[in-house]
Write a protein that holds these residues in place. Sequence first.
Motif, PDB file in Angstrom:
ATOM      1  N   ARG A 100       0.827  -1.206   0.000  1.00 54.52           N
ATOM      2  CA  ARG A 100       0.000   0.000   0.000  1.00 54.52           C
ATOM      3  C   ARG A 100       0.865   1.261   0.000  1.00 54.52           C
ATOM      4  NH1 ARG A 100      -5.268   0.900   0.393  1.00 54.52           N
ATOM      5  NH2 ARG A 100      -5.931   2.983   1.027  1.00 54.52           N
TER       6      ARG A 100
ATOM      7  N   TRP B 245      -3.311  -0.397  -5.209  1.00 57.76           N
ATOM      8  CA  TRP B 245      -2.931  -1.460  -4.275  1.00 57.76           C
ATOM      9  C   TRP B 245      -3.439  -2.817  -4.741  1.00 57.76           C
ATOM     10  CZ3 TRP B 245      -6.070  -3.710  -0.030  1.00 57.76           C
ATOM     11  CH2 TRP B 245      -5.305  -4.447   0.876  1.00 57.76           C
TER      12      TRP B 245
ATOM     13  N   ARG C 114      -8.763   9.956 -11.691  1.00 56.71           N
ATOM     14  CA  ARG C 114     -10.132   9.517 -11.962  1.00 56.71           C
ATOM     15  C   ARG C 114     -11.018   9.761 -10.741  1.00 56.71           C
ATOM     16  NH1 ARG C 114     -12.998   5.834 -15.156  1.00 56.71           N
ATOM     17  NH2 ARG C 114     -11.120   5.423 -16.378  1.00 56.71           N
ATOM     18  N   GLN C 115     -10.444   9.591  -9.553  1.00 56.71           N
ATOM     19  CA  GLN C 115     -11.210   9.710  -8.314  1.00 56.71           C
ATOM     20  C   GLN C 115     -11.274  11.149  -7.793  1.00 56.71           C
ATOM     21  OE1 GLN C 115      -8.667   7.675  -8.887  1.00 56.71           O
ATOM     22  NE2 GLN C 115      -9.486   5.603  -8.784  1.00 56.71           N
TER      23      GLN C 115
ATOM     24  N   GLU D 182      -7.345   8.322  -1.331  1.00 53.54           N
ATOM     25  CA  GLU D 182      -7.353   6.991  -0.727  1.00 53.54           C
ATOM     26  C   GLU D 182      -8.028   5.962  -1.630  1.00 53.54           C
ATOM     27  OE1 GLU D 182      -5.719   5.994   1.978  1.00 53.54           O
ATOM     28  OE2 GLU D 182      -4.926   8.042   2.060  1.00 53.54           O
ATOM     29  N   ARG D 183      -9.080   6.380  -2.332  1.00 51.91           N
ATOM     30  CA  ARG D 183      -9.733   5.447  -3.248  1.00 51.91           C
ATOM     31  C   ARG D 183      -8.807   5.099  -4.422  1.00 51.91           C
ATOM     32  NH1 ARG D 183     -15.050   3.910  -4.071  1.00 51.91           N
ATOM     33  NH2 ARG D 183     -15.144   4.241  -1.810  1.00 51.91           N
ATOM     34  N   ALA D 184      -8.056   6.077  -4.887  1.00 51.20           N
ATOM     35  CA  ALA D 184      -7.089   5.802  -5.950  1.00 51.20           C
ATOM     36  C   ALA D 184      -6.008   4.850  -5.460  1.00 51.20           C
ATOM     37  CB  ALA D 184      -6.467   7.110  -6.438  1.00 51.20           C
TER      38      ALA D 184
ATOM     39  N   ASP E 183      -6.400   2.620  -3.129  1.00 50.15           N
ATOM     40  CA  ASP E 183      -7.046   1.308  -3.070  1.00 50.15           C
ATOM     41  C   ASP E 183      -6.913   0.581  -4.408  1.00 50.15           C
ATOM     42  OD1 ASP E 183      -7.859   1.888  -0.495  1.00 50.15           O
ATOM     43  OD2 ASP E 183      -9.928   2.383  -1.051  1.00 50.15           O
ATOM     44  N   ALA E 184      -7.192   1.320  -5.492  1.00 52.33           N
ATOM     45  CA  ALA E 184      -7.186   0.703  -6.822  1.00 52.33           C
ATOM     46  C   ALA E 184      -5.795   0.250  -7.227  1.00 52.33           C
ATOM     47  CB  ALA E 184      -7.747   1.701  -7.847  1.00 52.33           C
TER      48      ALA E 184
ATOM     49  N   ASP F 177     -10.289  12.150  -4.047  1.00 55.44           N
ATOM     50  CA  ASP F 177     -10.351  10.971  -3.183  1.00 55.44           C
ATOM     51  C   ASP F 177      -9.087  10.129  -3.400  1.00 55.44           C
ATOM     52  OD1 ASP F 177     -10.983   8.869  -1.582  1.00 55.44           O
ATOM     53  OD2 ASP F 177     -12.953   8.476  -2.469  1.00 55.44           O
TER      54      ASP F 177
ATOM     55  N   ARG G 225       0.724   4.216  -2.682  1.00 53.72           N
ATOM     56  CA  ARG G 225       0.580   5.626  -2.299  1.00 53.72           C
ATOM     57  C   ARG G 225       1.616   6.496  -3.022  1.00 53.72           C
ATOM     58  NH1 ARG G 225      -1.997   8.192   1.648  1.00 53.72           N
ATOM     59  NH2 ARG G 225      -2.588   6.203   2.617  1.00 53.72           N
TER      60      ARG G 225
ATOM     61  N   ALA H 210      -7.658   2.485 -13.722  1.00 50.62           N
ATOM     62  CA  ALA H 210      -7.906   2.707 -12.302  1.00 50.62           C
ATOM     63  C   ALA H 210      -7.591   4.128 -11.873  1.00 50.62           C
ATOM     64  CB  ALA H 210      -7.068   1.727 -11.482  1.00 50.62           C
TER      65      ALA H 210
END
Length: 220
Positions: free
Chosen positions: A151, A181, A168-169, A174-176, A178-179, A172, A155, A214
């Motif tokens: 992760r 990761w 794309r996010q 953290e959502r990026a 996530d993708a 956000d 980051r 992503a």
Amino acid sequence: MADVKDGKPTRTYRSAVREESARRTRRAIVGAAAELFVARGYGRTSLADVAAAAGVARPTVFAAFGSKPGLLRQVLDEALAGDDEPVPVAQRPWYRPVWDARTQSDLLTAYAGVCTLIGGRAAGIFETVRRAADESAEVAEVWETLLRNRRSGARMVVEQARELGPLRQGDDVERAIDAVWMCNDPALYGALVLRCGWSEEEFREWLTGQLRQAVLPDPA
């Protein structure tokens, strides 16, 4: 510091030959452990098994790595980095294209190459650790460290991508992360290359597309 004997200073003697011999022994142990852990599983492989495969005595393995979890960590470190030099992955020459990228697309292409390289070296041992984590608290801790490190890598990539353009996010982050990761999991290499027979080039191209989808915003 010099030692003193009979009133005369003497220099501590360090044998380059002895140091190289010790390093070769460590490499043999790590190589044997990597093969046995993947082939038999972590729980079914003892330090005695590793010692026998490496052609050394069991106390030699213990003296070099302290414990089986310690040996497992070394196997993982070398699988990720490619050798036993104490240099972080992000400072390796083969990671440099990620830092040198000047567009988001080039960044994600370079990172897909890094993930492919690491997958080729580490997919098997990652799967070994994942399975063993259910039965050993010590290995579960190693697995959690691997997840956190993946992760952290995601980051770094997302933050660099954000400096080069919108995500794309949106905001956000953290959502990026996530993708990305999810995309940097060596299990993907294990599934598509090792199990399904994809070539590394096919995998790298596919992963590049997944990362772009992503992270990058839809084209106008």
